[in-house]
Design a protein around this motif. Structure first.
Motif, PDB file in Angstrom:
ATOM      1  N   ILE A  67       0.841  -1.203   0.000  1.00 48.19           N
ATOM      2  CA  ILE A  67       0.000   0.000   0.000  1.00 48.19           C
ATOM      3  C   ILE A  67       0.874   1.250   0.000  1.00 48.19           C
ATOM      4  CG2 ILE A  67      -1.629   1.337   1.384  1.00 48.19           C
ATOM      5  CD1 ILE A  67      -2.903  -1.259   2.263  1.00 48.19           C
ATOM      6  N   ALA A  68       1.937   1.226   0.813  1.00 46.54           N
ATOM      7  CA  ALA A  68       2.855   2.376   0.845  1.00 46.54           C
ATOM      8  C   ALA A  68       3.533   2.561  -0.513  1.00 46.54           C
ATOM      9  CB  ALA A  68       3.894   2.170   1.936  1.00 46.54           C
ATOM     10  N   GLU A  69       3.863   1.458  -1.192  1.00 52.47           N
ATOM     11  CA  GLU A  69       4.481   1.568  -2.513  1.00 52.47           C
ATOM     12  C   GLU A  69       3.522   2.199  -3.515  1.00 52.47           C
ATOM     13  OE1 GLU A  69       5.769  -2.303  -3.589  1.00 52.47           O
ATOM     14  OE2 GLU A  69       7.356  -2.402  -2.083  1.00 52.47           O
ATOM     15  N   ILE A  70       2.242   1.770  -3.487  1.00 57.52           N
ATOM     16  CA  ILE A  70       1.253   2.345  -4.405  1.00 57.52           C
ATOM     17  C   ILE A  70       1.078   3.830  -4.144  1.00 57.52           C
ATOM     18  CG2 ILE A  70      -1.184   2.323  -5.044  1.00 57.52           C
ATOM     19  CD1 ILE A  70      -1.203  -0.676  -4.581  1.00 57.52           C
ATOM     20  N   ILE A  71       0.979   4.216  -2.860  1.00 63.50           N
ATOM     21  CA  ILE A  71       0.802   5.627  -2.517  1.00 63.50           C
ATOM     22  C   ILE A  71       2.009   6.441  -2.977  1.00 63.50           C
ATOM     23  CG2 ILE A  71       0.606   7.253  -0.599  1.00 63.50           C
ATOM     24  CD1 ILE A  71      -0.996   5.137   0.893  1.00 63.50           C
ATOM     25  N   THR A  72       3.211   5.899  -2.751  1.00 59.55           N
ATOM     26  CA  THR A  72       4.425   6.616  -3.147  1.00 59.55           C
ATOM     27  C   THR A  72       4.498   6.805  -4.655  1.00 59.55           C
ATOM     28  OG1 THR A  72       5.584   5.712  -1.230  1.00 59.55           O
ATOM     29  CG2 THR A  72       6.929   6.597  -3.016  1.00 59.55           C
ATOM     30  N   LEU A  73       4.241   5.735  -5.418  1.00 63.28           N
ATOM     31  CA  LEU A  73       4.271   5.836  -6.877  1.00 63.28           C
ATOM     32  C   LEU A  73       3.241   6.844  -7.386  1.00 63.28           C
ATOM     33  CD1 LEU A  73       4.706   2.112  -8.004  1.00 63.28           C
ATOM     34  CD2 LEU A  73       6.338   3.971  -8.324  1.00 63.28           C
ATOM     35  N   THR A  74       2.037   6.799  -6.780  1.00 59.46           N
ATOM     36  CA  THR A  74       0.979   7.716  -7.214  1.00 59.46           C
ATOM     37  C   THR A  74       1.346   9.158  -6.918  1.00 59.46           C
ATOM     38  OG1 THR A  74      -0.649   5.981  -6.766  1.00 59.46           O
ATOM     39  CG2 THR A  74      -1.481   8.216  -7.040  1.00 59.46           C
ATOM     40  N   GLU A  75       1.885   9.441  -5.735  1.00 58.43           N
ATOM     41  CA  GLU A  75       2.263  10.813  -5.380  1.00 58.43           C
ATOM     42  C   GLU A  75       3.384  11.327  -6.281  1.00 58.43           C
ATOM     43  OE1 GLU A  75       3.246  10.564  -1.281  1.00 58.43           O
ATOM     44  OE2 GLU A  75       1.168  10.778  -0.582  1.00 58.43           O
ATOM     45  N   VAL A  76       4.362  10.451  -6.556  1.00 57.13           N
ATOM     46  CA  VAL A  76       5.466  10.866  -7.432  1.00 57.13           C
ATOM     47  C   VAL A  76       4.947  11.152  -8.839  1.00 57.13           C
ATOM     48  CG1 VAL A  76       7.626  10.121  -8.503  1.00 57.13           C
ATOM     49  CG2 VAL A  76       7.233   9.690  -6.084  1.00 57.13           C
ATOM     50  N   PRO A  85       3.966  14.598 -13.600  1.00 57.63           N
ATOM     51  CA  PRO A  85       3.134  13.911 -14.591  1.00 57.63           C
ATOM     52  C   PRO A  85       3.758  13.847 -15.980  1.00 57.63           C
ATOM     53  CG  PRO A  85       2.281  16.110 -14.156  1.00 57.63           C
ATOM     54  CD  PRO A  85       3.400  15.891 -13.177  1.00 57.63           C
ATOM     55  N   ASP A  86       4.704  14.748 -16.274  1.00 60.06           N
ATOM     56  CA  ASP A  86       5.295  14.782 -17.619  1.00 60.06           C
ATOM     57  C   ASP A  86       6.580  13.972 -17.728  1.00 60.06           C
ATOM     58  OD1 ASP A  86       3.255  16.486 -18.380  1.00 60.06           O
ATOM     59  OD2 ASP A  86       4.390  18.281 -17.777  1.00 60.06           O
ATOM     60  N   ASP A  87       6.994  13.352 -16.620  1.00 60.80           N
ATOM     61  CA  ASP A  87       8.216  12.540 -16.654  1.00 60.80           C
ATOM     62  C   ASP A  87       7.921  11.213 -17.346  1.00 60.80           C
ATOM     63  OD1 ASP A  87      10.505  11.006 -16.133  1.00 60.80           O
ATOM     64  OD2 ASP A  87      10.865  12.048 -14.237  1.00 60.80           O
ATOM     65  N   GLU A  88       8.536  11.019 -18.540  1.00 58.48           N
ATOM     66  CA  GLU A  88       8.265   9.805 -19.314  1.00 58.48           C
ATOM     67  C   GLU A  88       8.778   8.548 -18.617  1.00 58.48           C
ATOM     68  OE1 GLU A  88       9.819  10.272 -23.194  1.00 58.48           O
ATOM     69  OE2 GLU A  88       8.463  11.927 -23.740  1.00 58.48           O
ATOM     70  N   ARG A  89       9.842   8.678 -17.859  1.00 56.10           N
ATOM     71  CA  ARG A  89      10.385   7.495 -17.159  1.00 56.10           C
ATOM     72  C   ARG A  89       9.383   6.945 -16.144  1.00 56.10           C
ATOM     73  NH1 ARG A  89      15.763  10.006 -14.867  1.00 56.10           N
ATOM     74  NH2 ARG A  89      14.198  11.590 -14.390  1.00 56.10           N
ATOM     75  N   LEU A  90       8.672   7.825 -15.449  1.00 56.16           N
ATOM     76  CA  LEU A  90       7.661   7.379 -14.483  1.00 56.16           C
ATOM     77  C   LEU A  90       6.398   6.904 -15.180  1.00 56.16           C
ATOM     78  CD1 LEU A  90       7.992  10.187 -11.784  1.00 56.16           C
ATOM     79  CD2 LEU A  90       8.869   7.853 -11.666  1.00 56.16           C
ATOM     80  N   ALA A  91       5.969   7.662 -16.197  1.00 57.62           N
ATOM     81  CA  ALA A  91       4.729   7.307 -16.886  1.00 57.62           C
ATOM     82  C   ALA A  91       4.853   5.987 -17.640  1.00 57.62           C
ATOM     83  CB  ALA A  91       4.348   8.428 -17.863  1.00 57.62           C
TER      84      ALA A  91
END
Length: 370
Positions: free
Chosen positions: A161-170, A175-181
């Motif tokens: 759950i903490a991983e999902i929250i962290t990924l979502t917040e980042v 939002p425009d970072d292609e590496r994350l998207a």
């Protein structure tokens, strides 16, 4: 003088009042006397006696009898009460300890029921006390185990759950970072699947903790083992090369397919995962006079202590080196242990002197009959 007509050789006793006005009784007797050398002569005999003294004596006797009876009842009551109180003293003492159990439990953690000094002990009360202490010990272990399981479940669920929250917040911040998207959805899906596996295993553990609907049918062990190997092939590409099977059974096994398949799947998955990479997994299936025996042996890079081996069947227990693993959660052997108990199978886990890890499941032949 009273003179009643009485038949010869008969008597009669009557109540009278004596001349001195005392109450008395008269004894009247009629008989035929036979003097020597004379004719038989009828004789009438009357005897008077006062009953005042006799009434006093009988009154005193009545009082003594009634008094002794009452005194004996009082003595019996006192003695019986003393004996009963002495006999119930251990039980009363035990009852007082039960009343104060909650308070004393707060004062000291390892509370148990004991007898005070100079208190007589009896076998029956000792049995009750021992069973209560045994119940408390089992209940204490169960509570401690439930606390540990609850803590471990919270830890296992909290991490993804903490991983999902962290990924979502980042991702929201950048939002425009292609590496994350590019990897965001796959990462979320992977974490969600891991949570799904944890929840499914926890539900299966809960299901096997109480009861299962068991339907026994003839099962060919080679066919079942092939199905298990096929199901695990996506996790271990070299599973067919690593499995070494030695099967001496000639007849099918009468068992519940779900239970038997779950046992073999979890044991084989653990053996493949925790063994030395590319090492052989030996599976021996044979029978003796009383049991069908399944033995799975694998080389282990970890040397477990005896305490750790005994804890392997506890839910969510993992060796320290495996706590961060994302594929195994310490539930497989717990599920196997529960299924074995429900089916009356014997589960034995040990580490051999050469370091190999061995798990045996003994299926009684009486359970393998239709």
């Amino acid at each position: 003088m009273l003179h009643k007509k009485l038949p010869l050789n008969s008597y009669q006793i009557v109540d009278i009042t004596l001349p001195n006005r005392e109450v008395g009784k008269a004894f009247l007797y009629s008989y035929l006397a036979k003097p020597k050398d004379q004719k038989p002569t009828p004789i009438y005999l009357t005897i008077y006696a006062s009953t005042t003294g006799l009434d006093k004596v009988t009154g005193i006797l009545d009082i003594l009898l009634i008094g002794s009876f009452l005194l004996s009842m009082i003595i019996m009551r006192v003695v019986a009460r003393a004996i009963v109180n002495k006999g119930l003293n251990p039980l009363v003492n035990l009852n007082d300890q039960i009343k104060l159990f909650n308070y004393q439990k707060q004062q000291r953690q390892n509370h148990s029921f004991t007898f005070e000094e100079n208190t007589p002990s009896y076998i029956e009360v000792d049995l009750i006390r021992n069973e209560l202490n045994n119940f408390l010990e089992i209940n204490r272990k169960m509570v401690d185990n439930e606390k540990r399981i609850t803590s471990d479940i919270a830890h296992e669920i909290k991490t993804p759950i903490a991983e999902i929250i962290t990924l979502t917040e980042v991702h929201q911040r950048f939002p425009d970072d292609e590496r994350l998207a590019k990897t965001f959805t796959s990462d979320i899906l992977q974490i969600s699947n891991r949570m799904k596996v944890i929840v499914e295993n926890l539900l299966l553990l809960q299901r096997t903790s109480h009861s299962l609907a068991i339907y026994k049918e003839p099962i060919k062990i080679t066919t079942l083992l092939s199905s298990v190997i096929h199901d695990l092939n996506f996790k271990y590409d070299d599973i067919k090369q690593r499995i070494v099977l030695n099967n001496t059974l000639q007849q099918p096994i009468i068992a519940d397919e779900f239970c038997l398949k779950t046992i073999i799947t979890n044991l084989l998955d653990n053996a493949l995962f925790y063994s030395v990479p590319s090492s052989a997994i030996n599976i021996v299936i044979n029978d003796d006079a009383q049991n069908m025996v399944f033995t799975i042996t694998n080389s282990s890079p970890i040397n477990y202590s005896e305490t750790e081996v005994n804890k392997l069947v506890q839910p969510l227990f993992q060796h320290d080196n495996s706590r961060s693993n994302n594929d195994h959660y310490g539930l497989g052997l717990s599920i196997v242990d529960n299924i074995c108990k429900i089916n009356e199978y014997e589960l034995s886990i040990s580490q051999l002197t050469n370091g190999e890890f061995q798990v045996l499941v003994r299926v009684p032949k009486k359970n393998c009959r239709e």
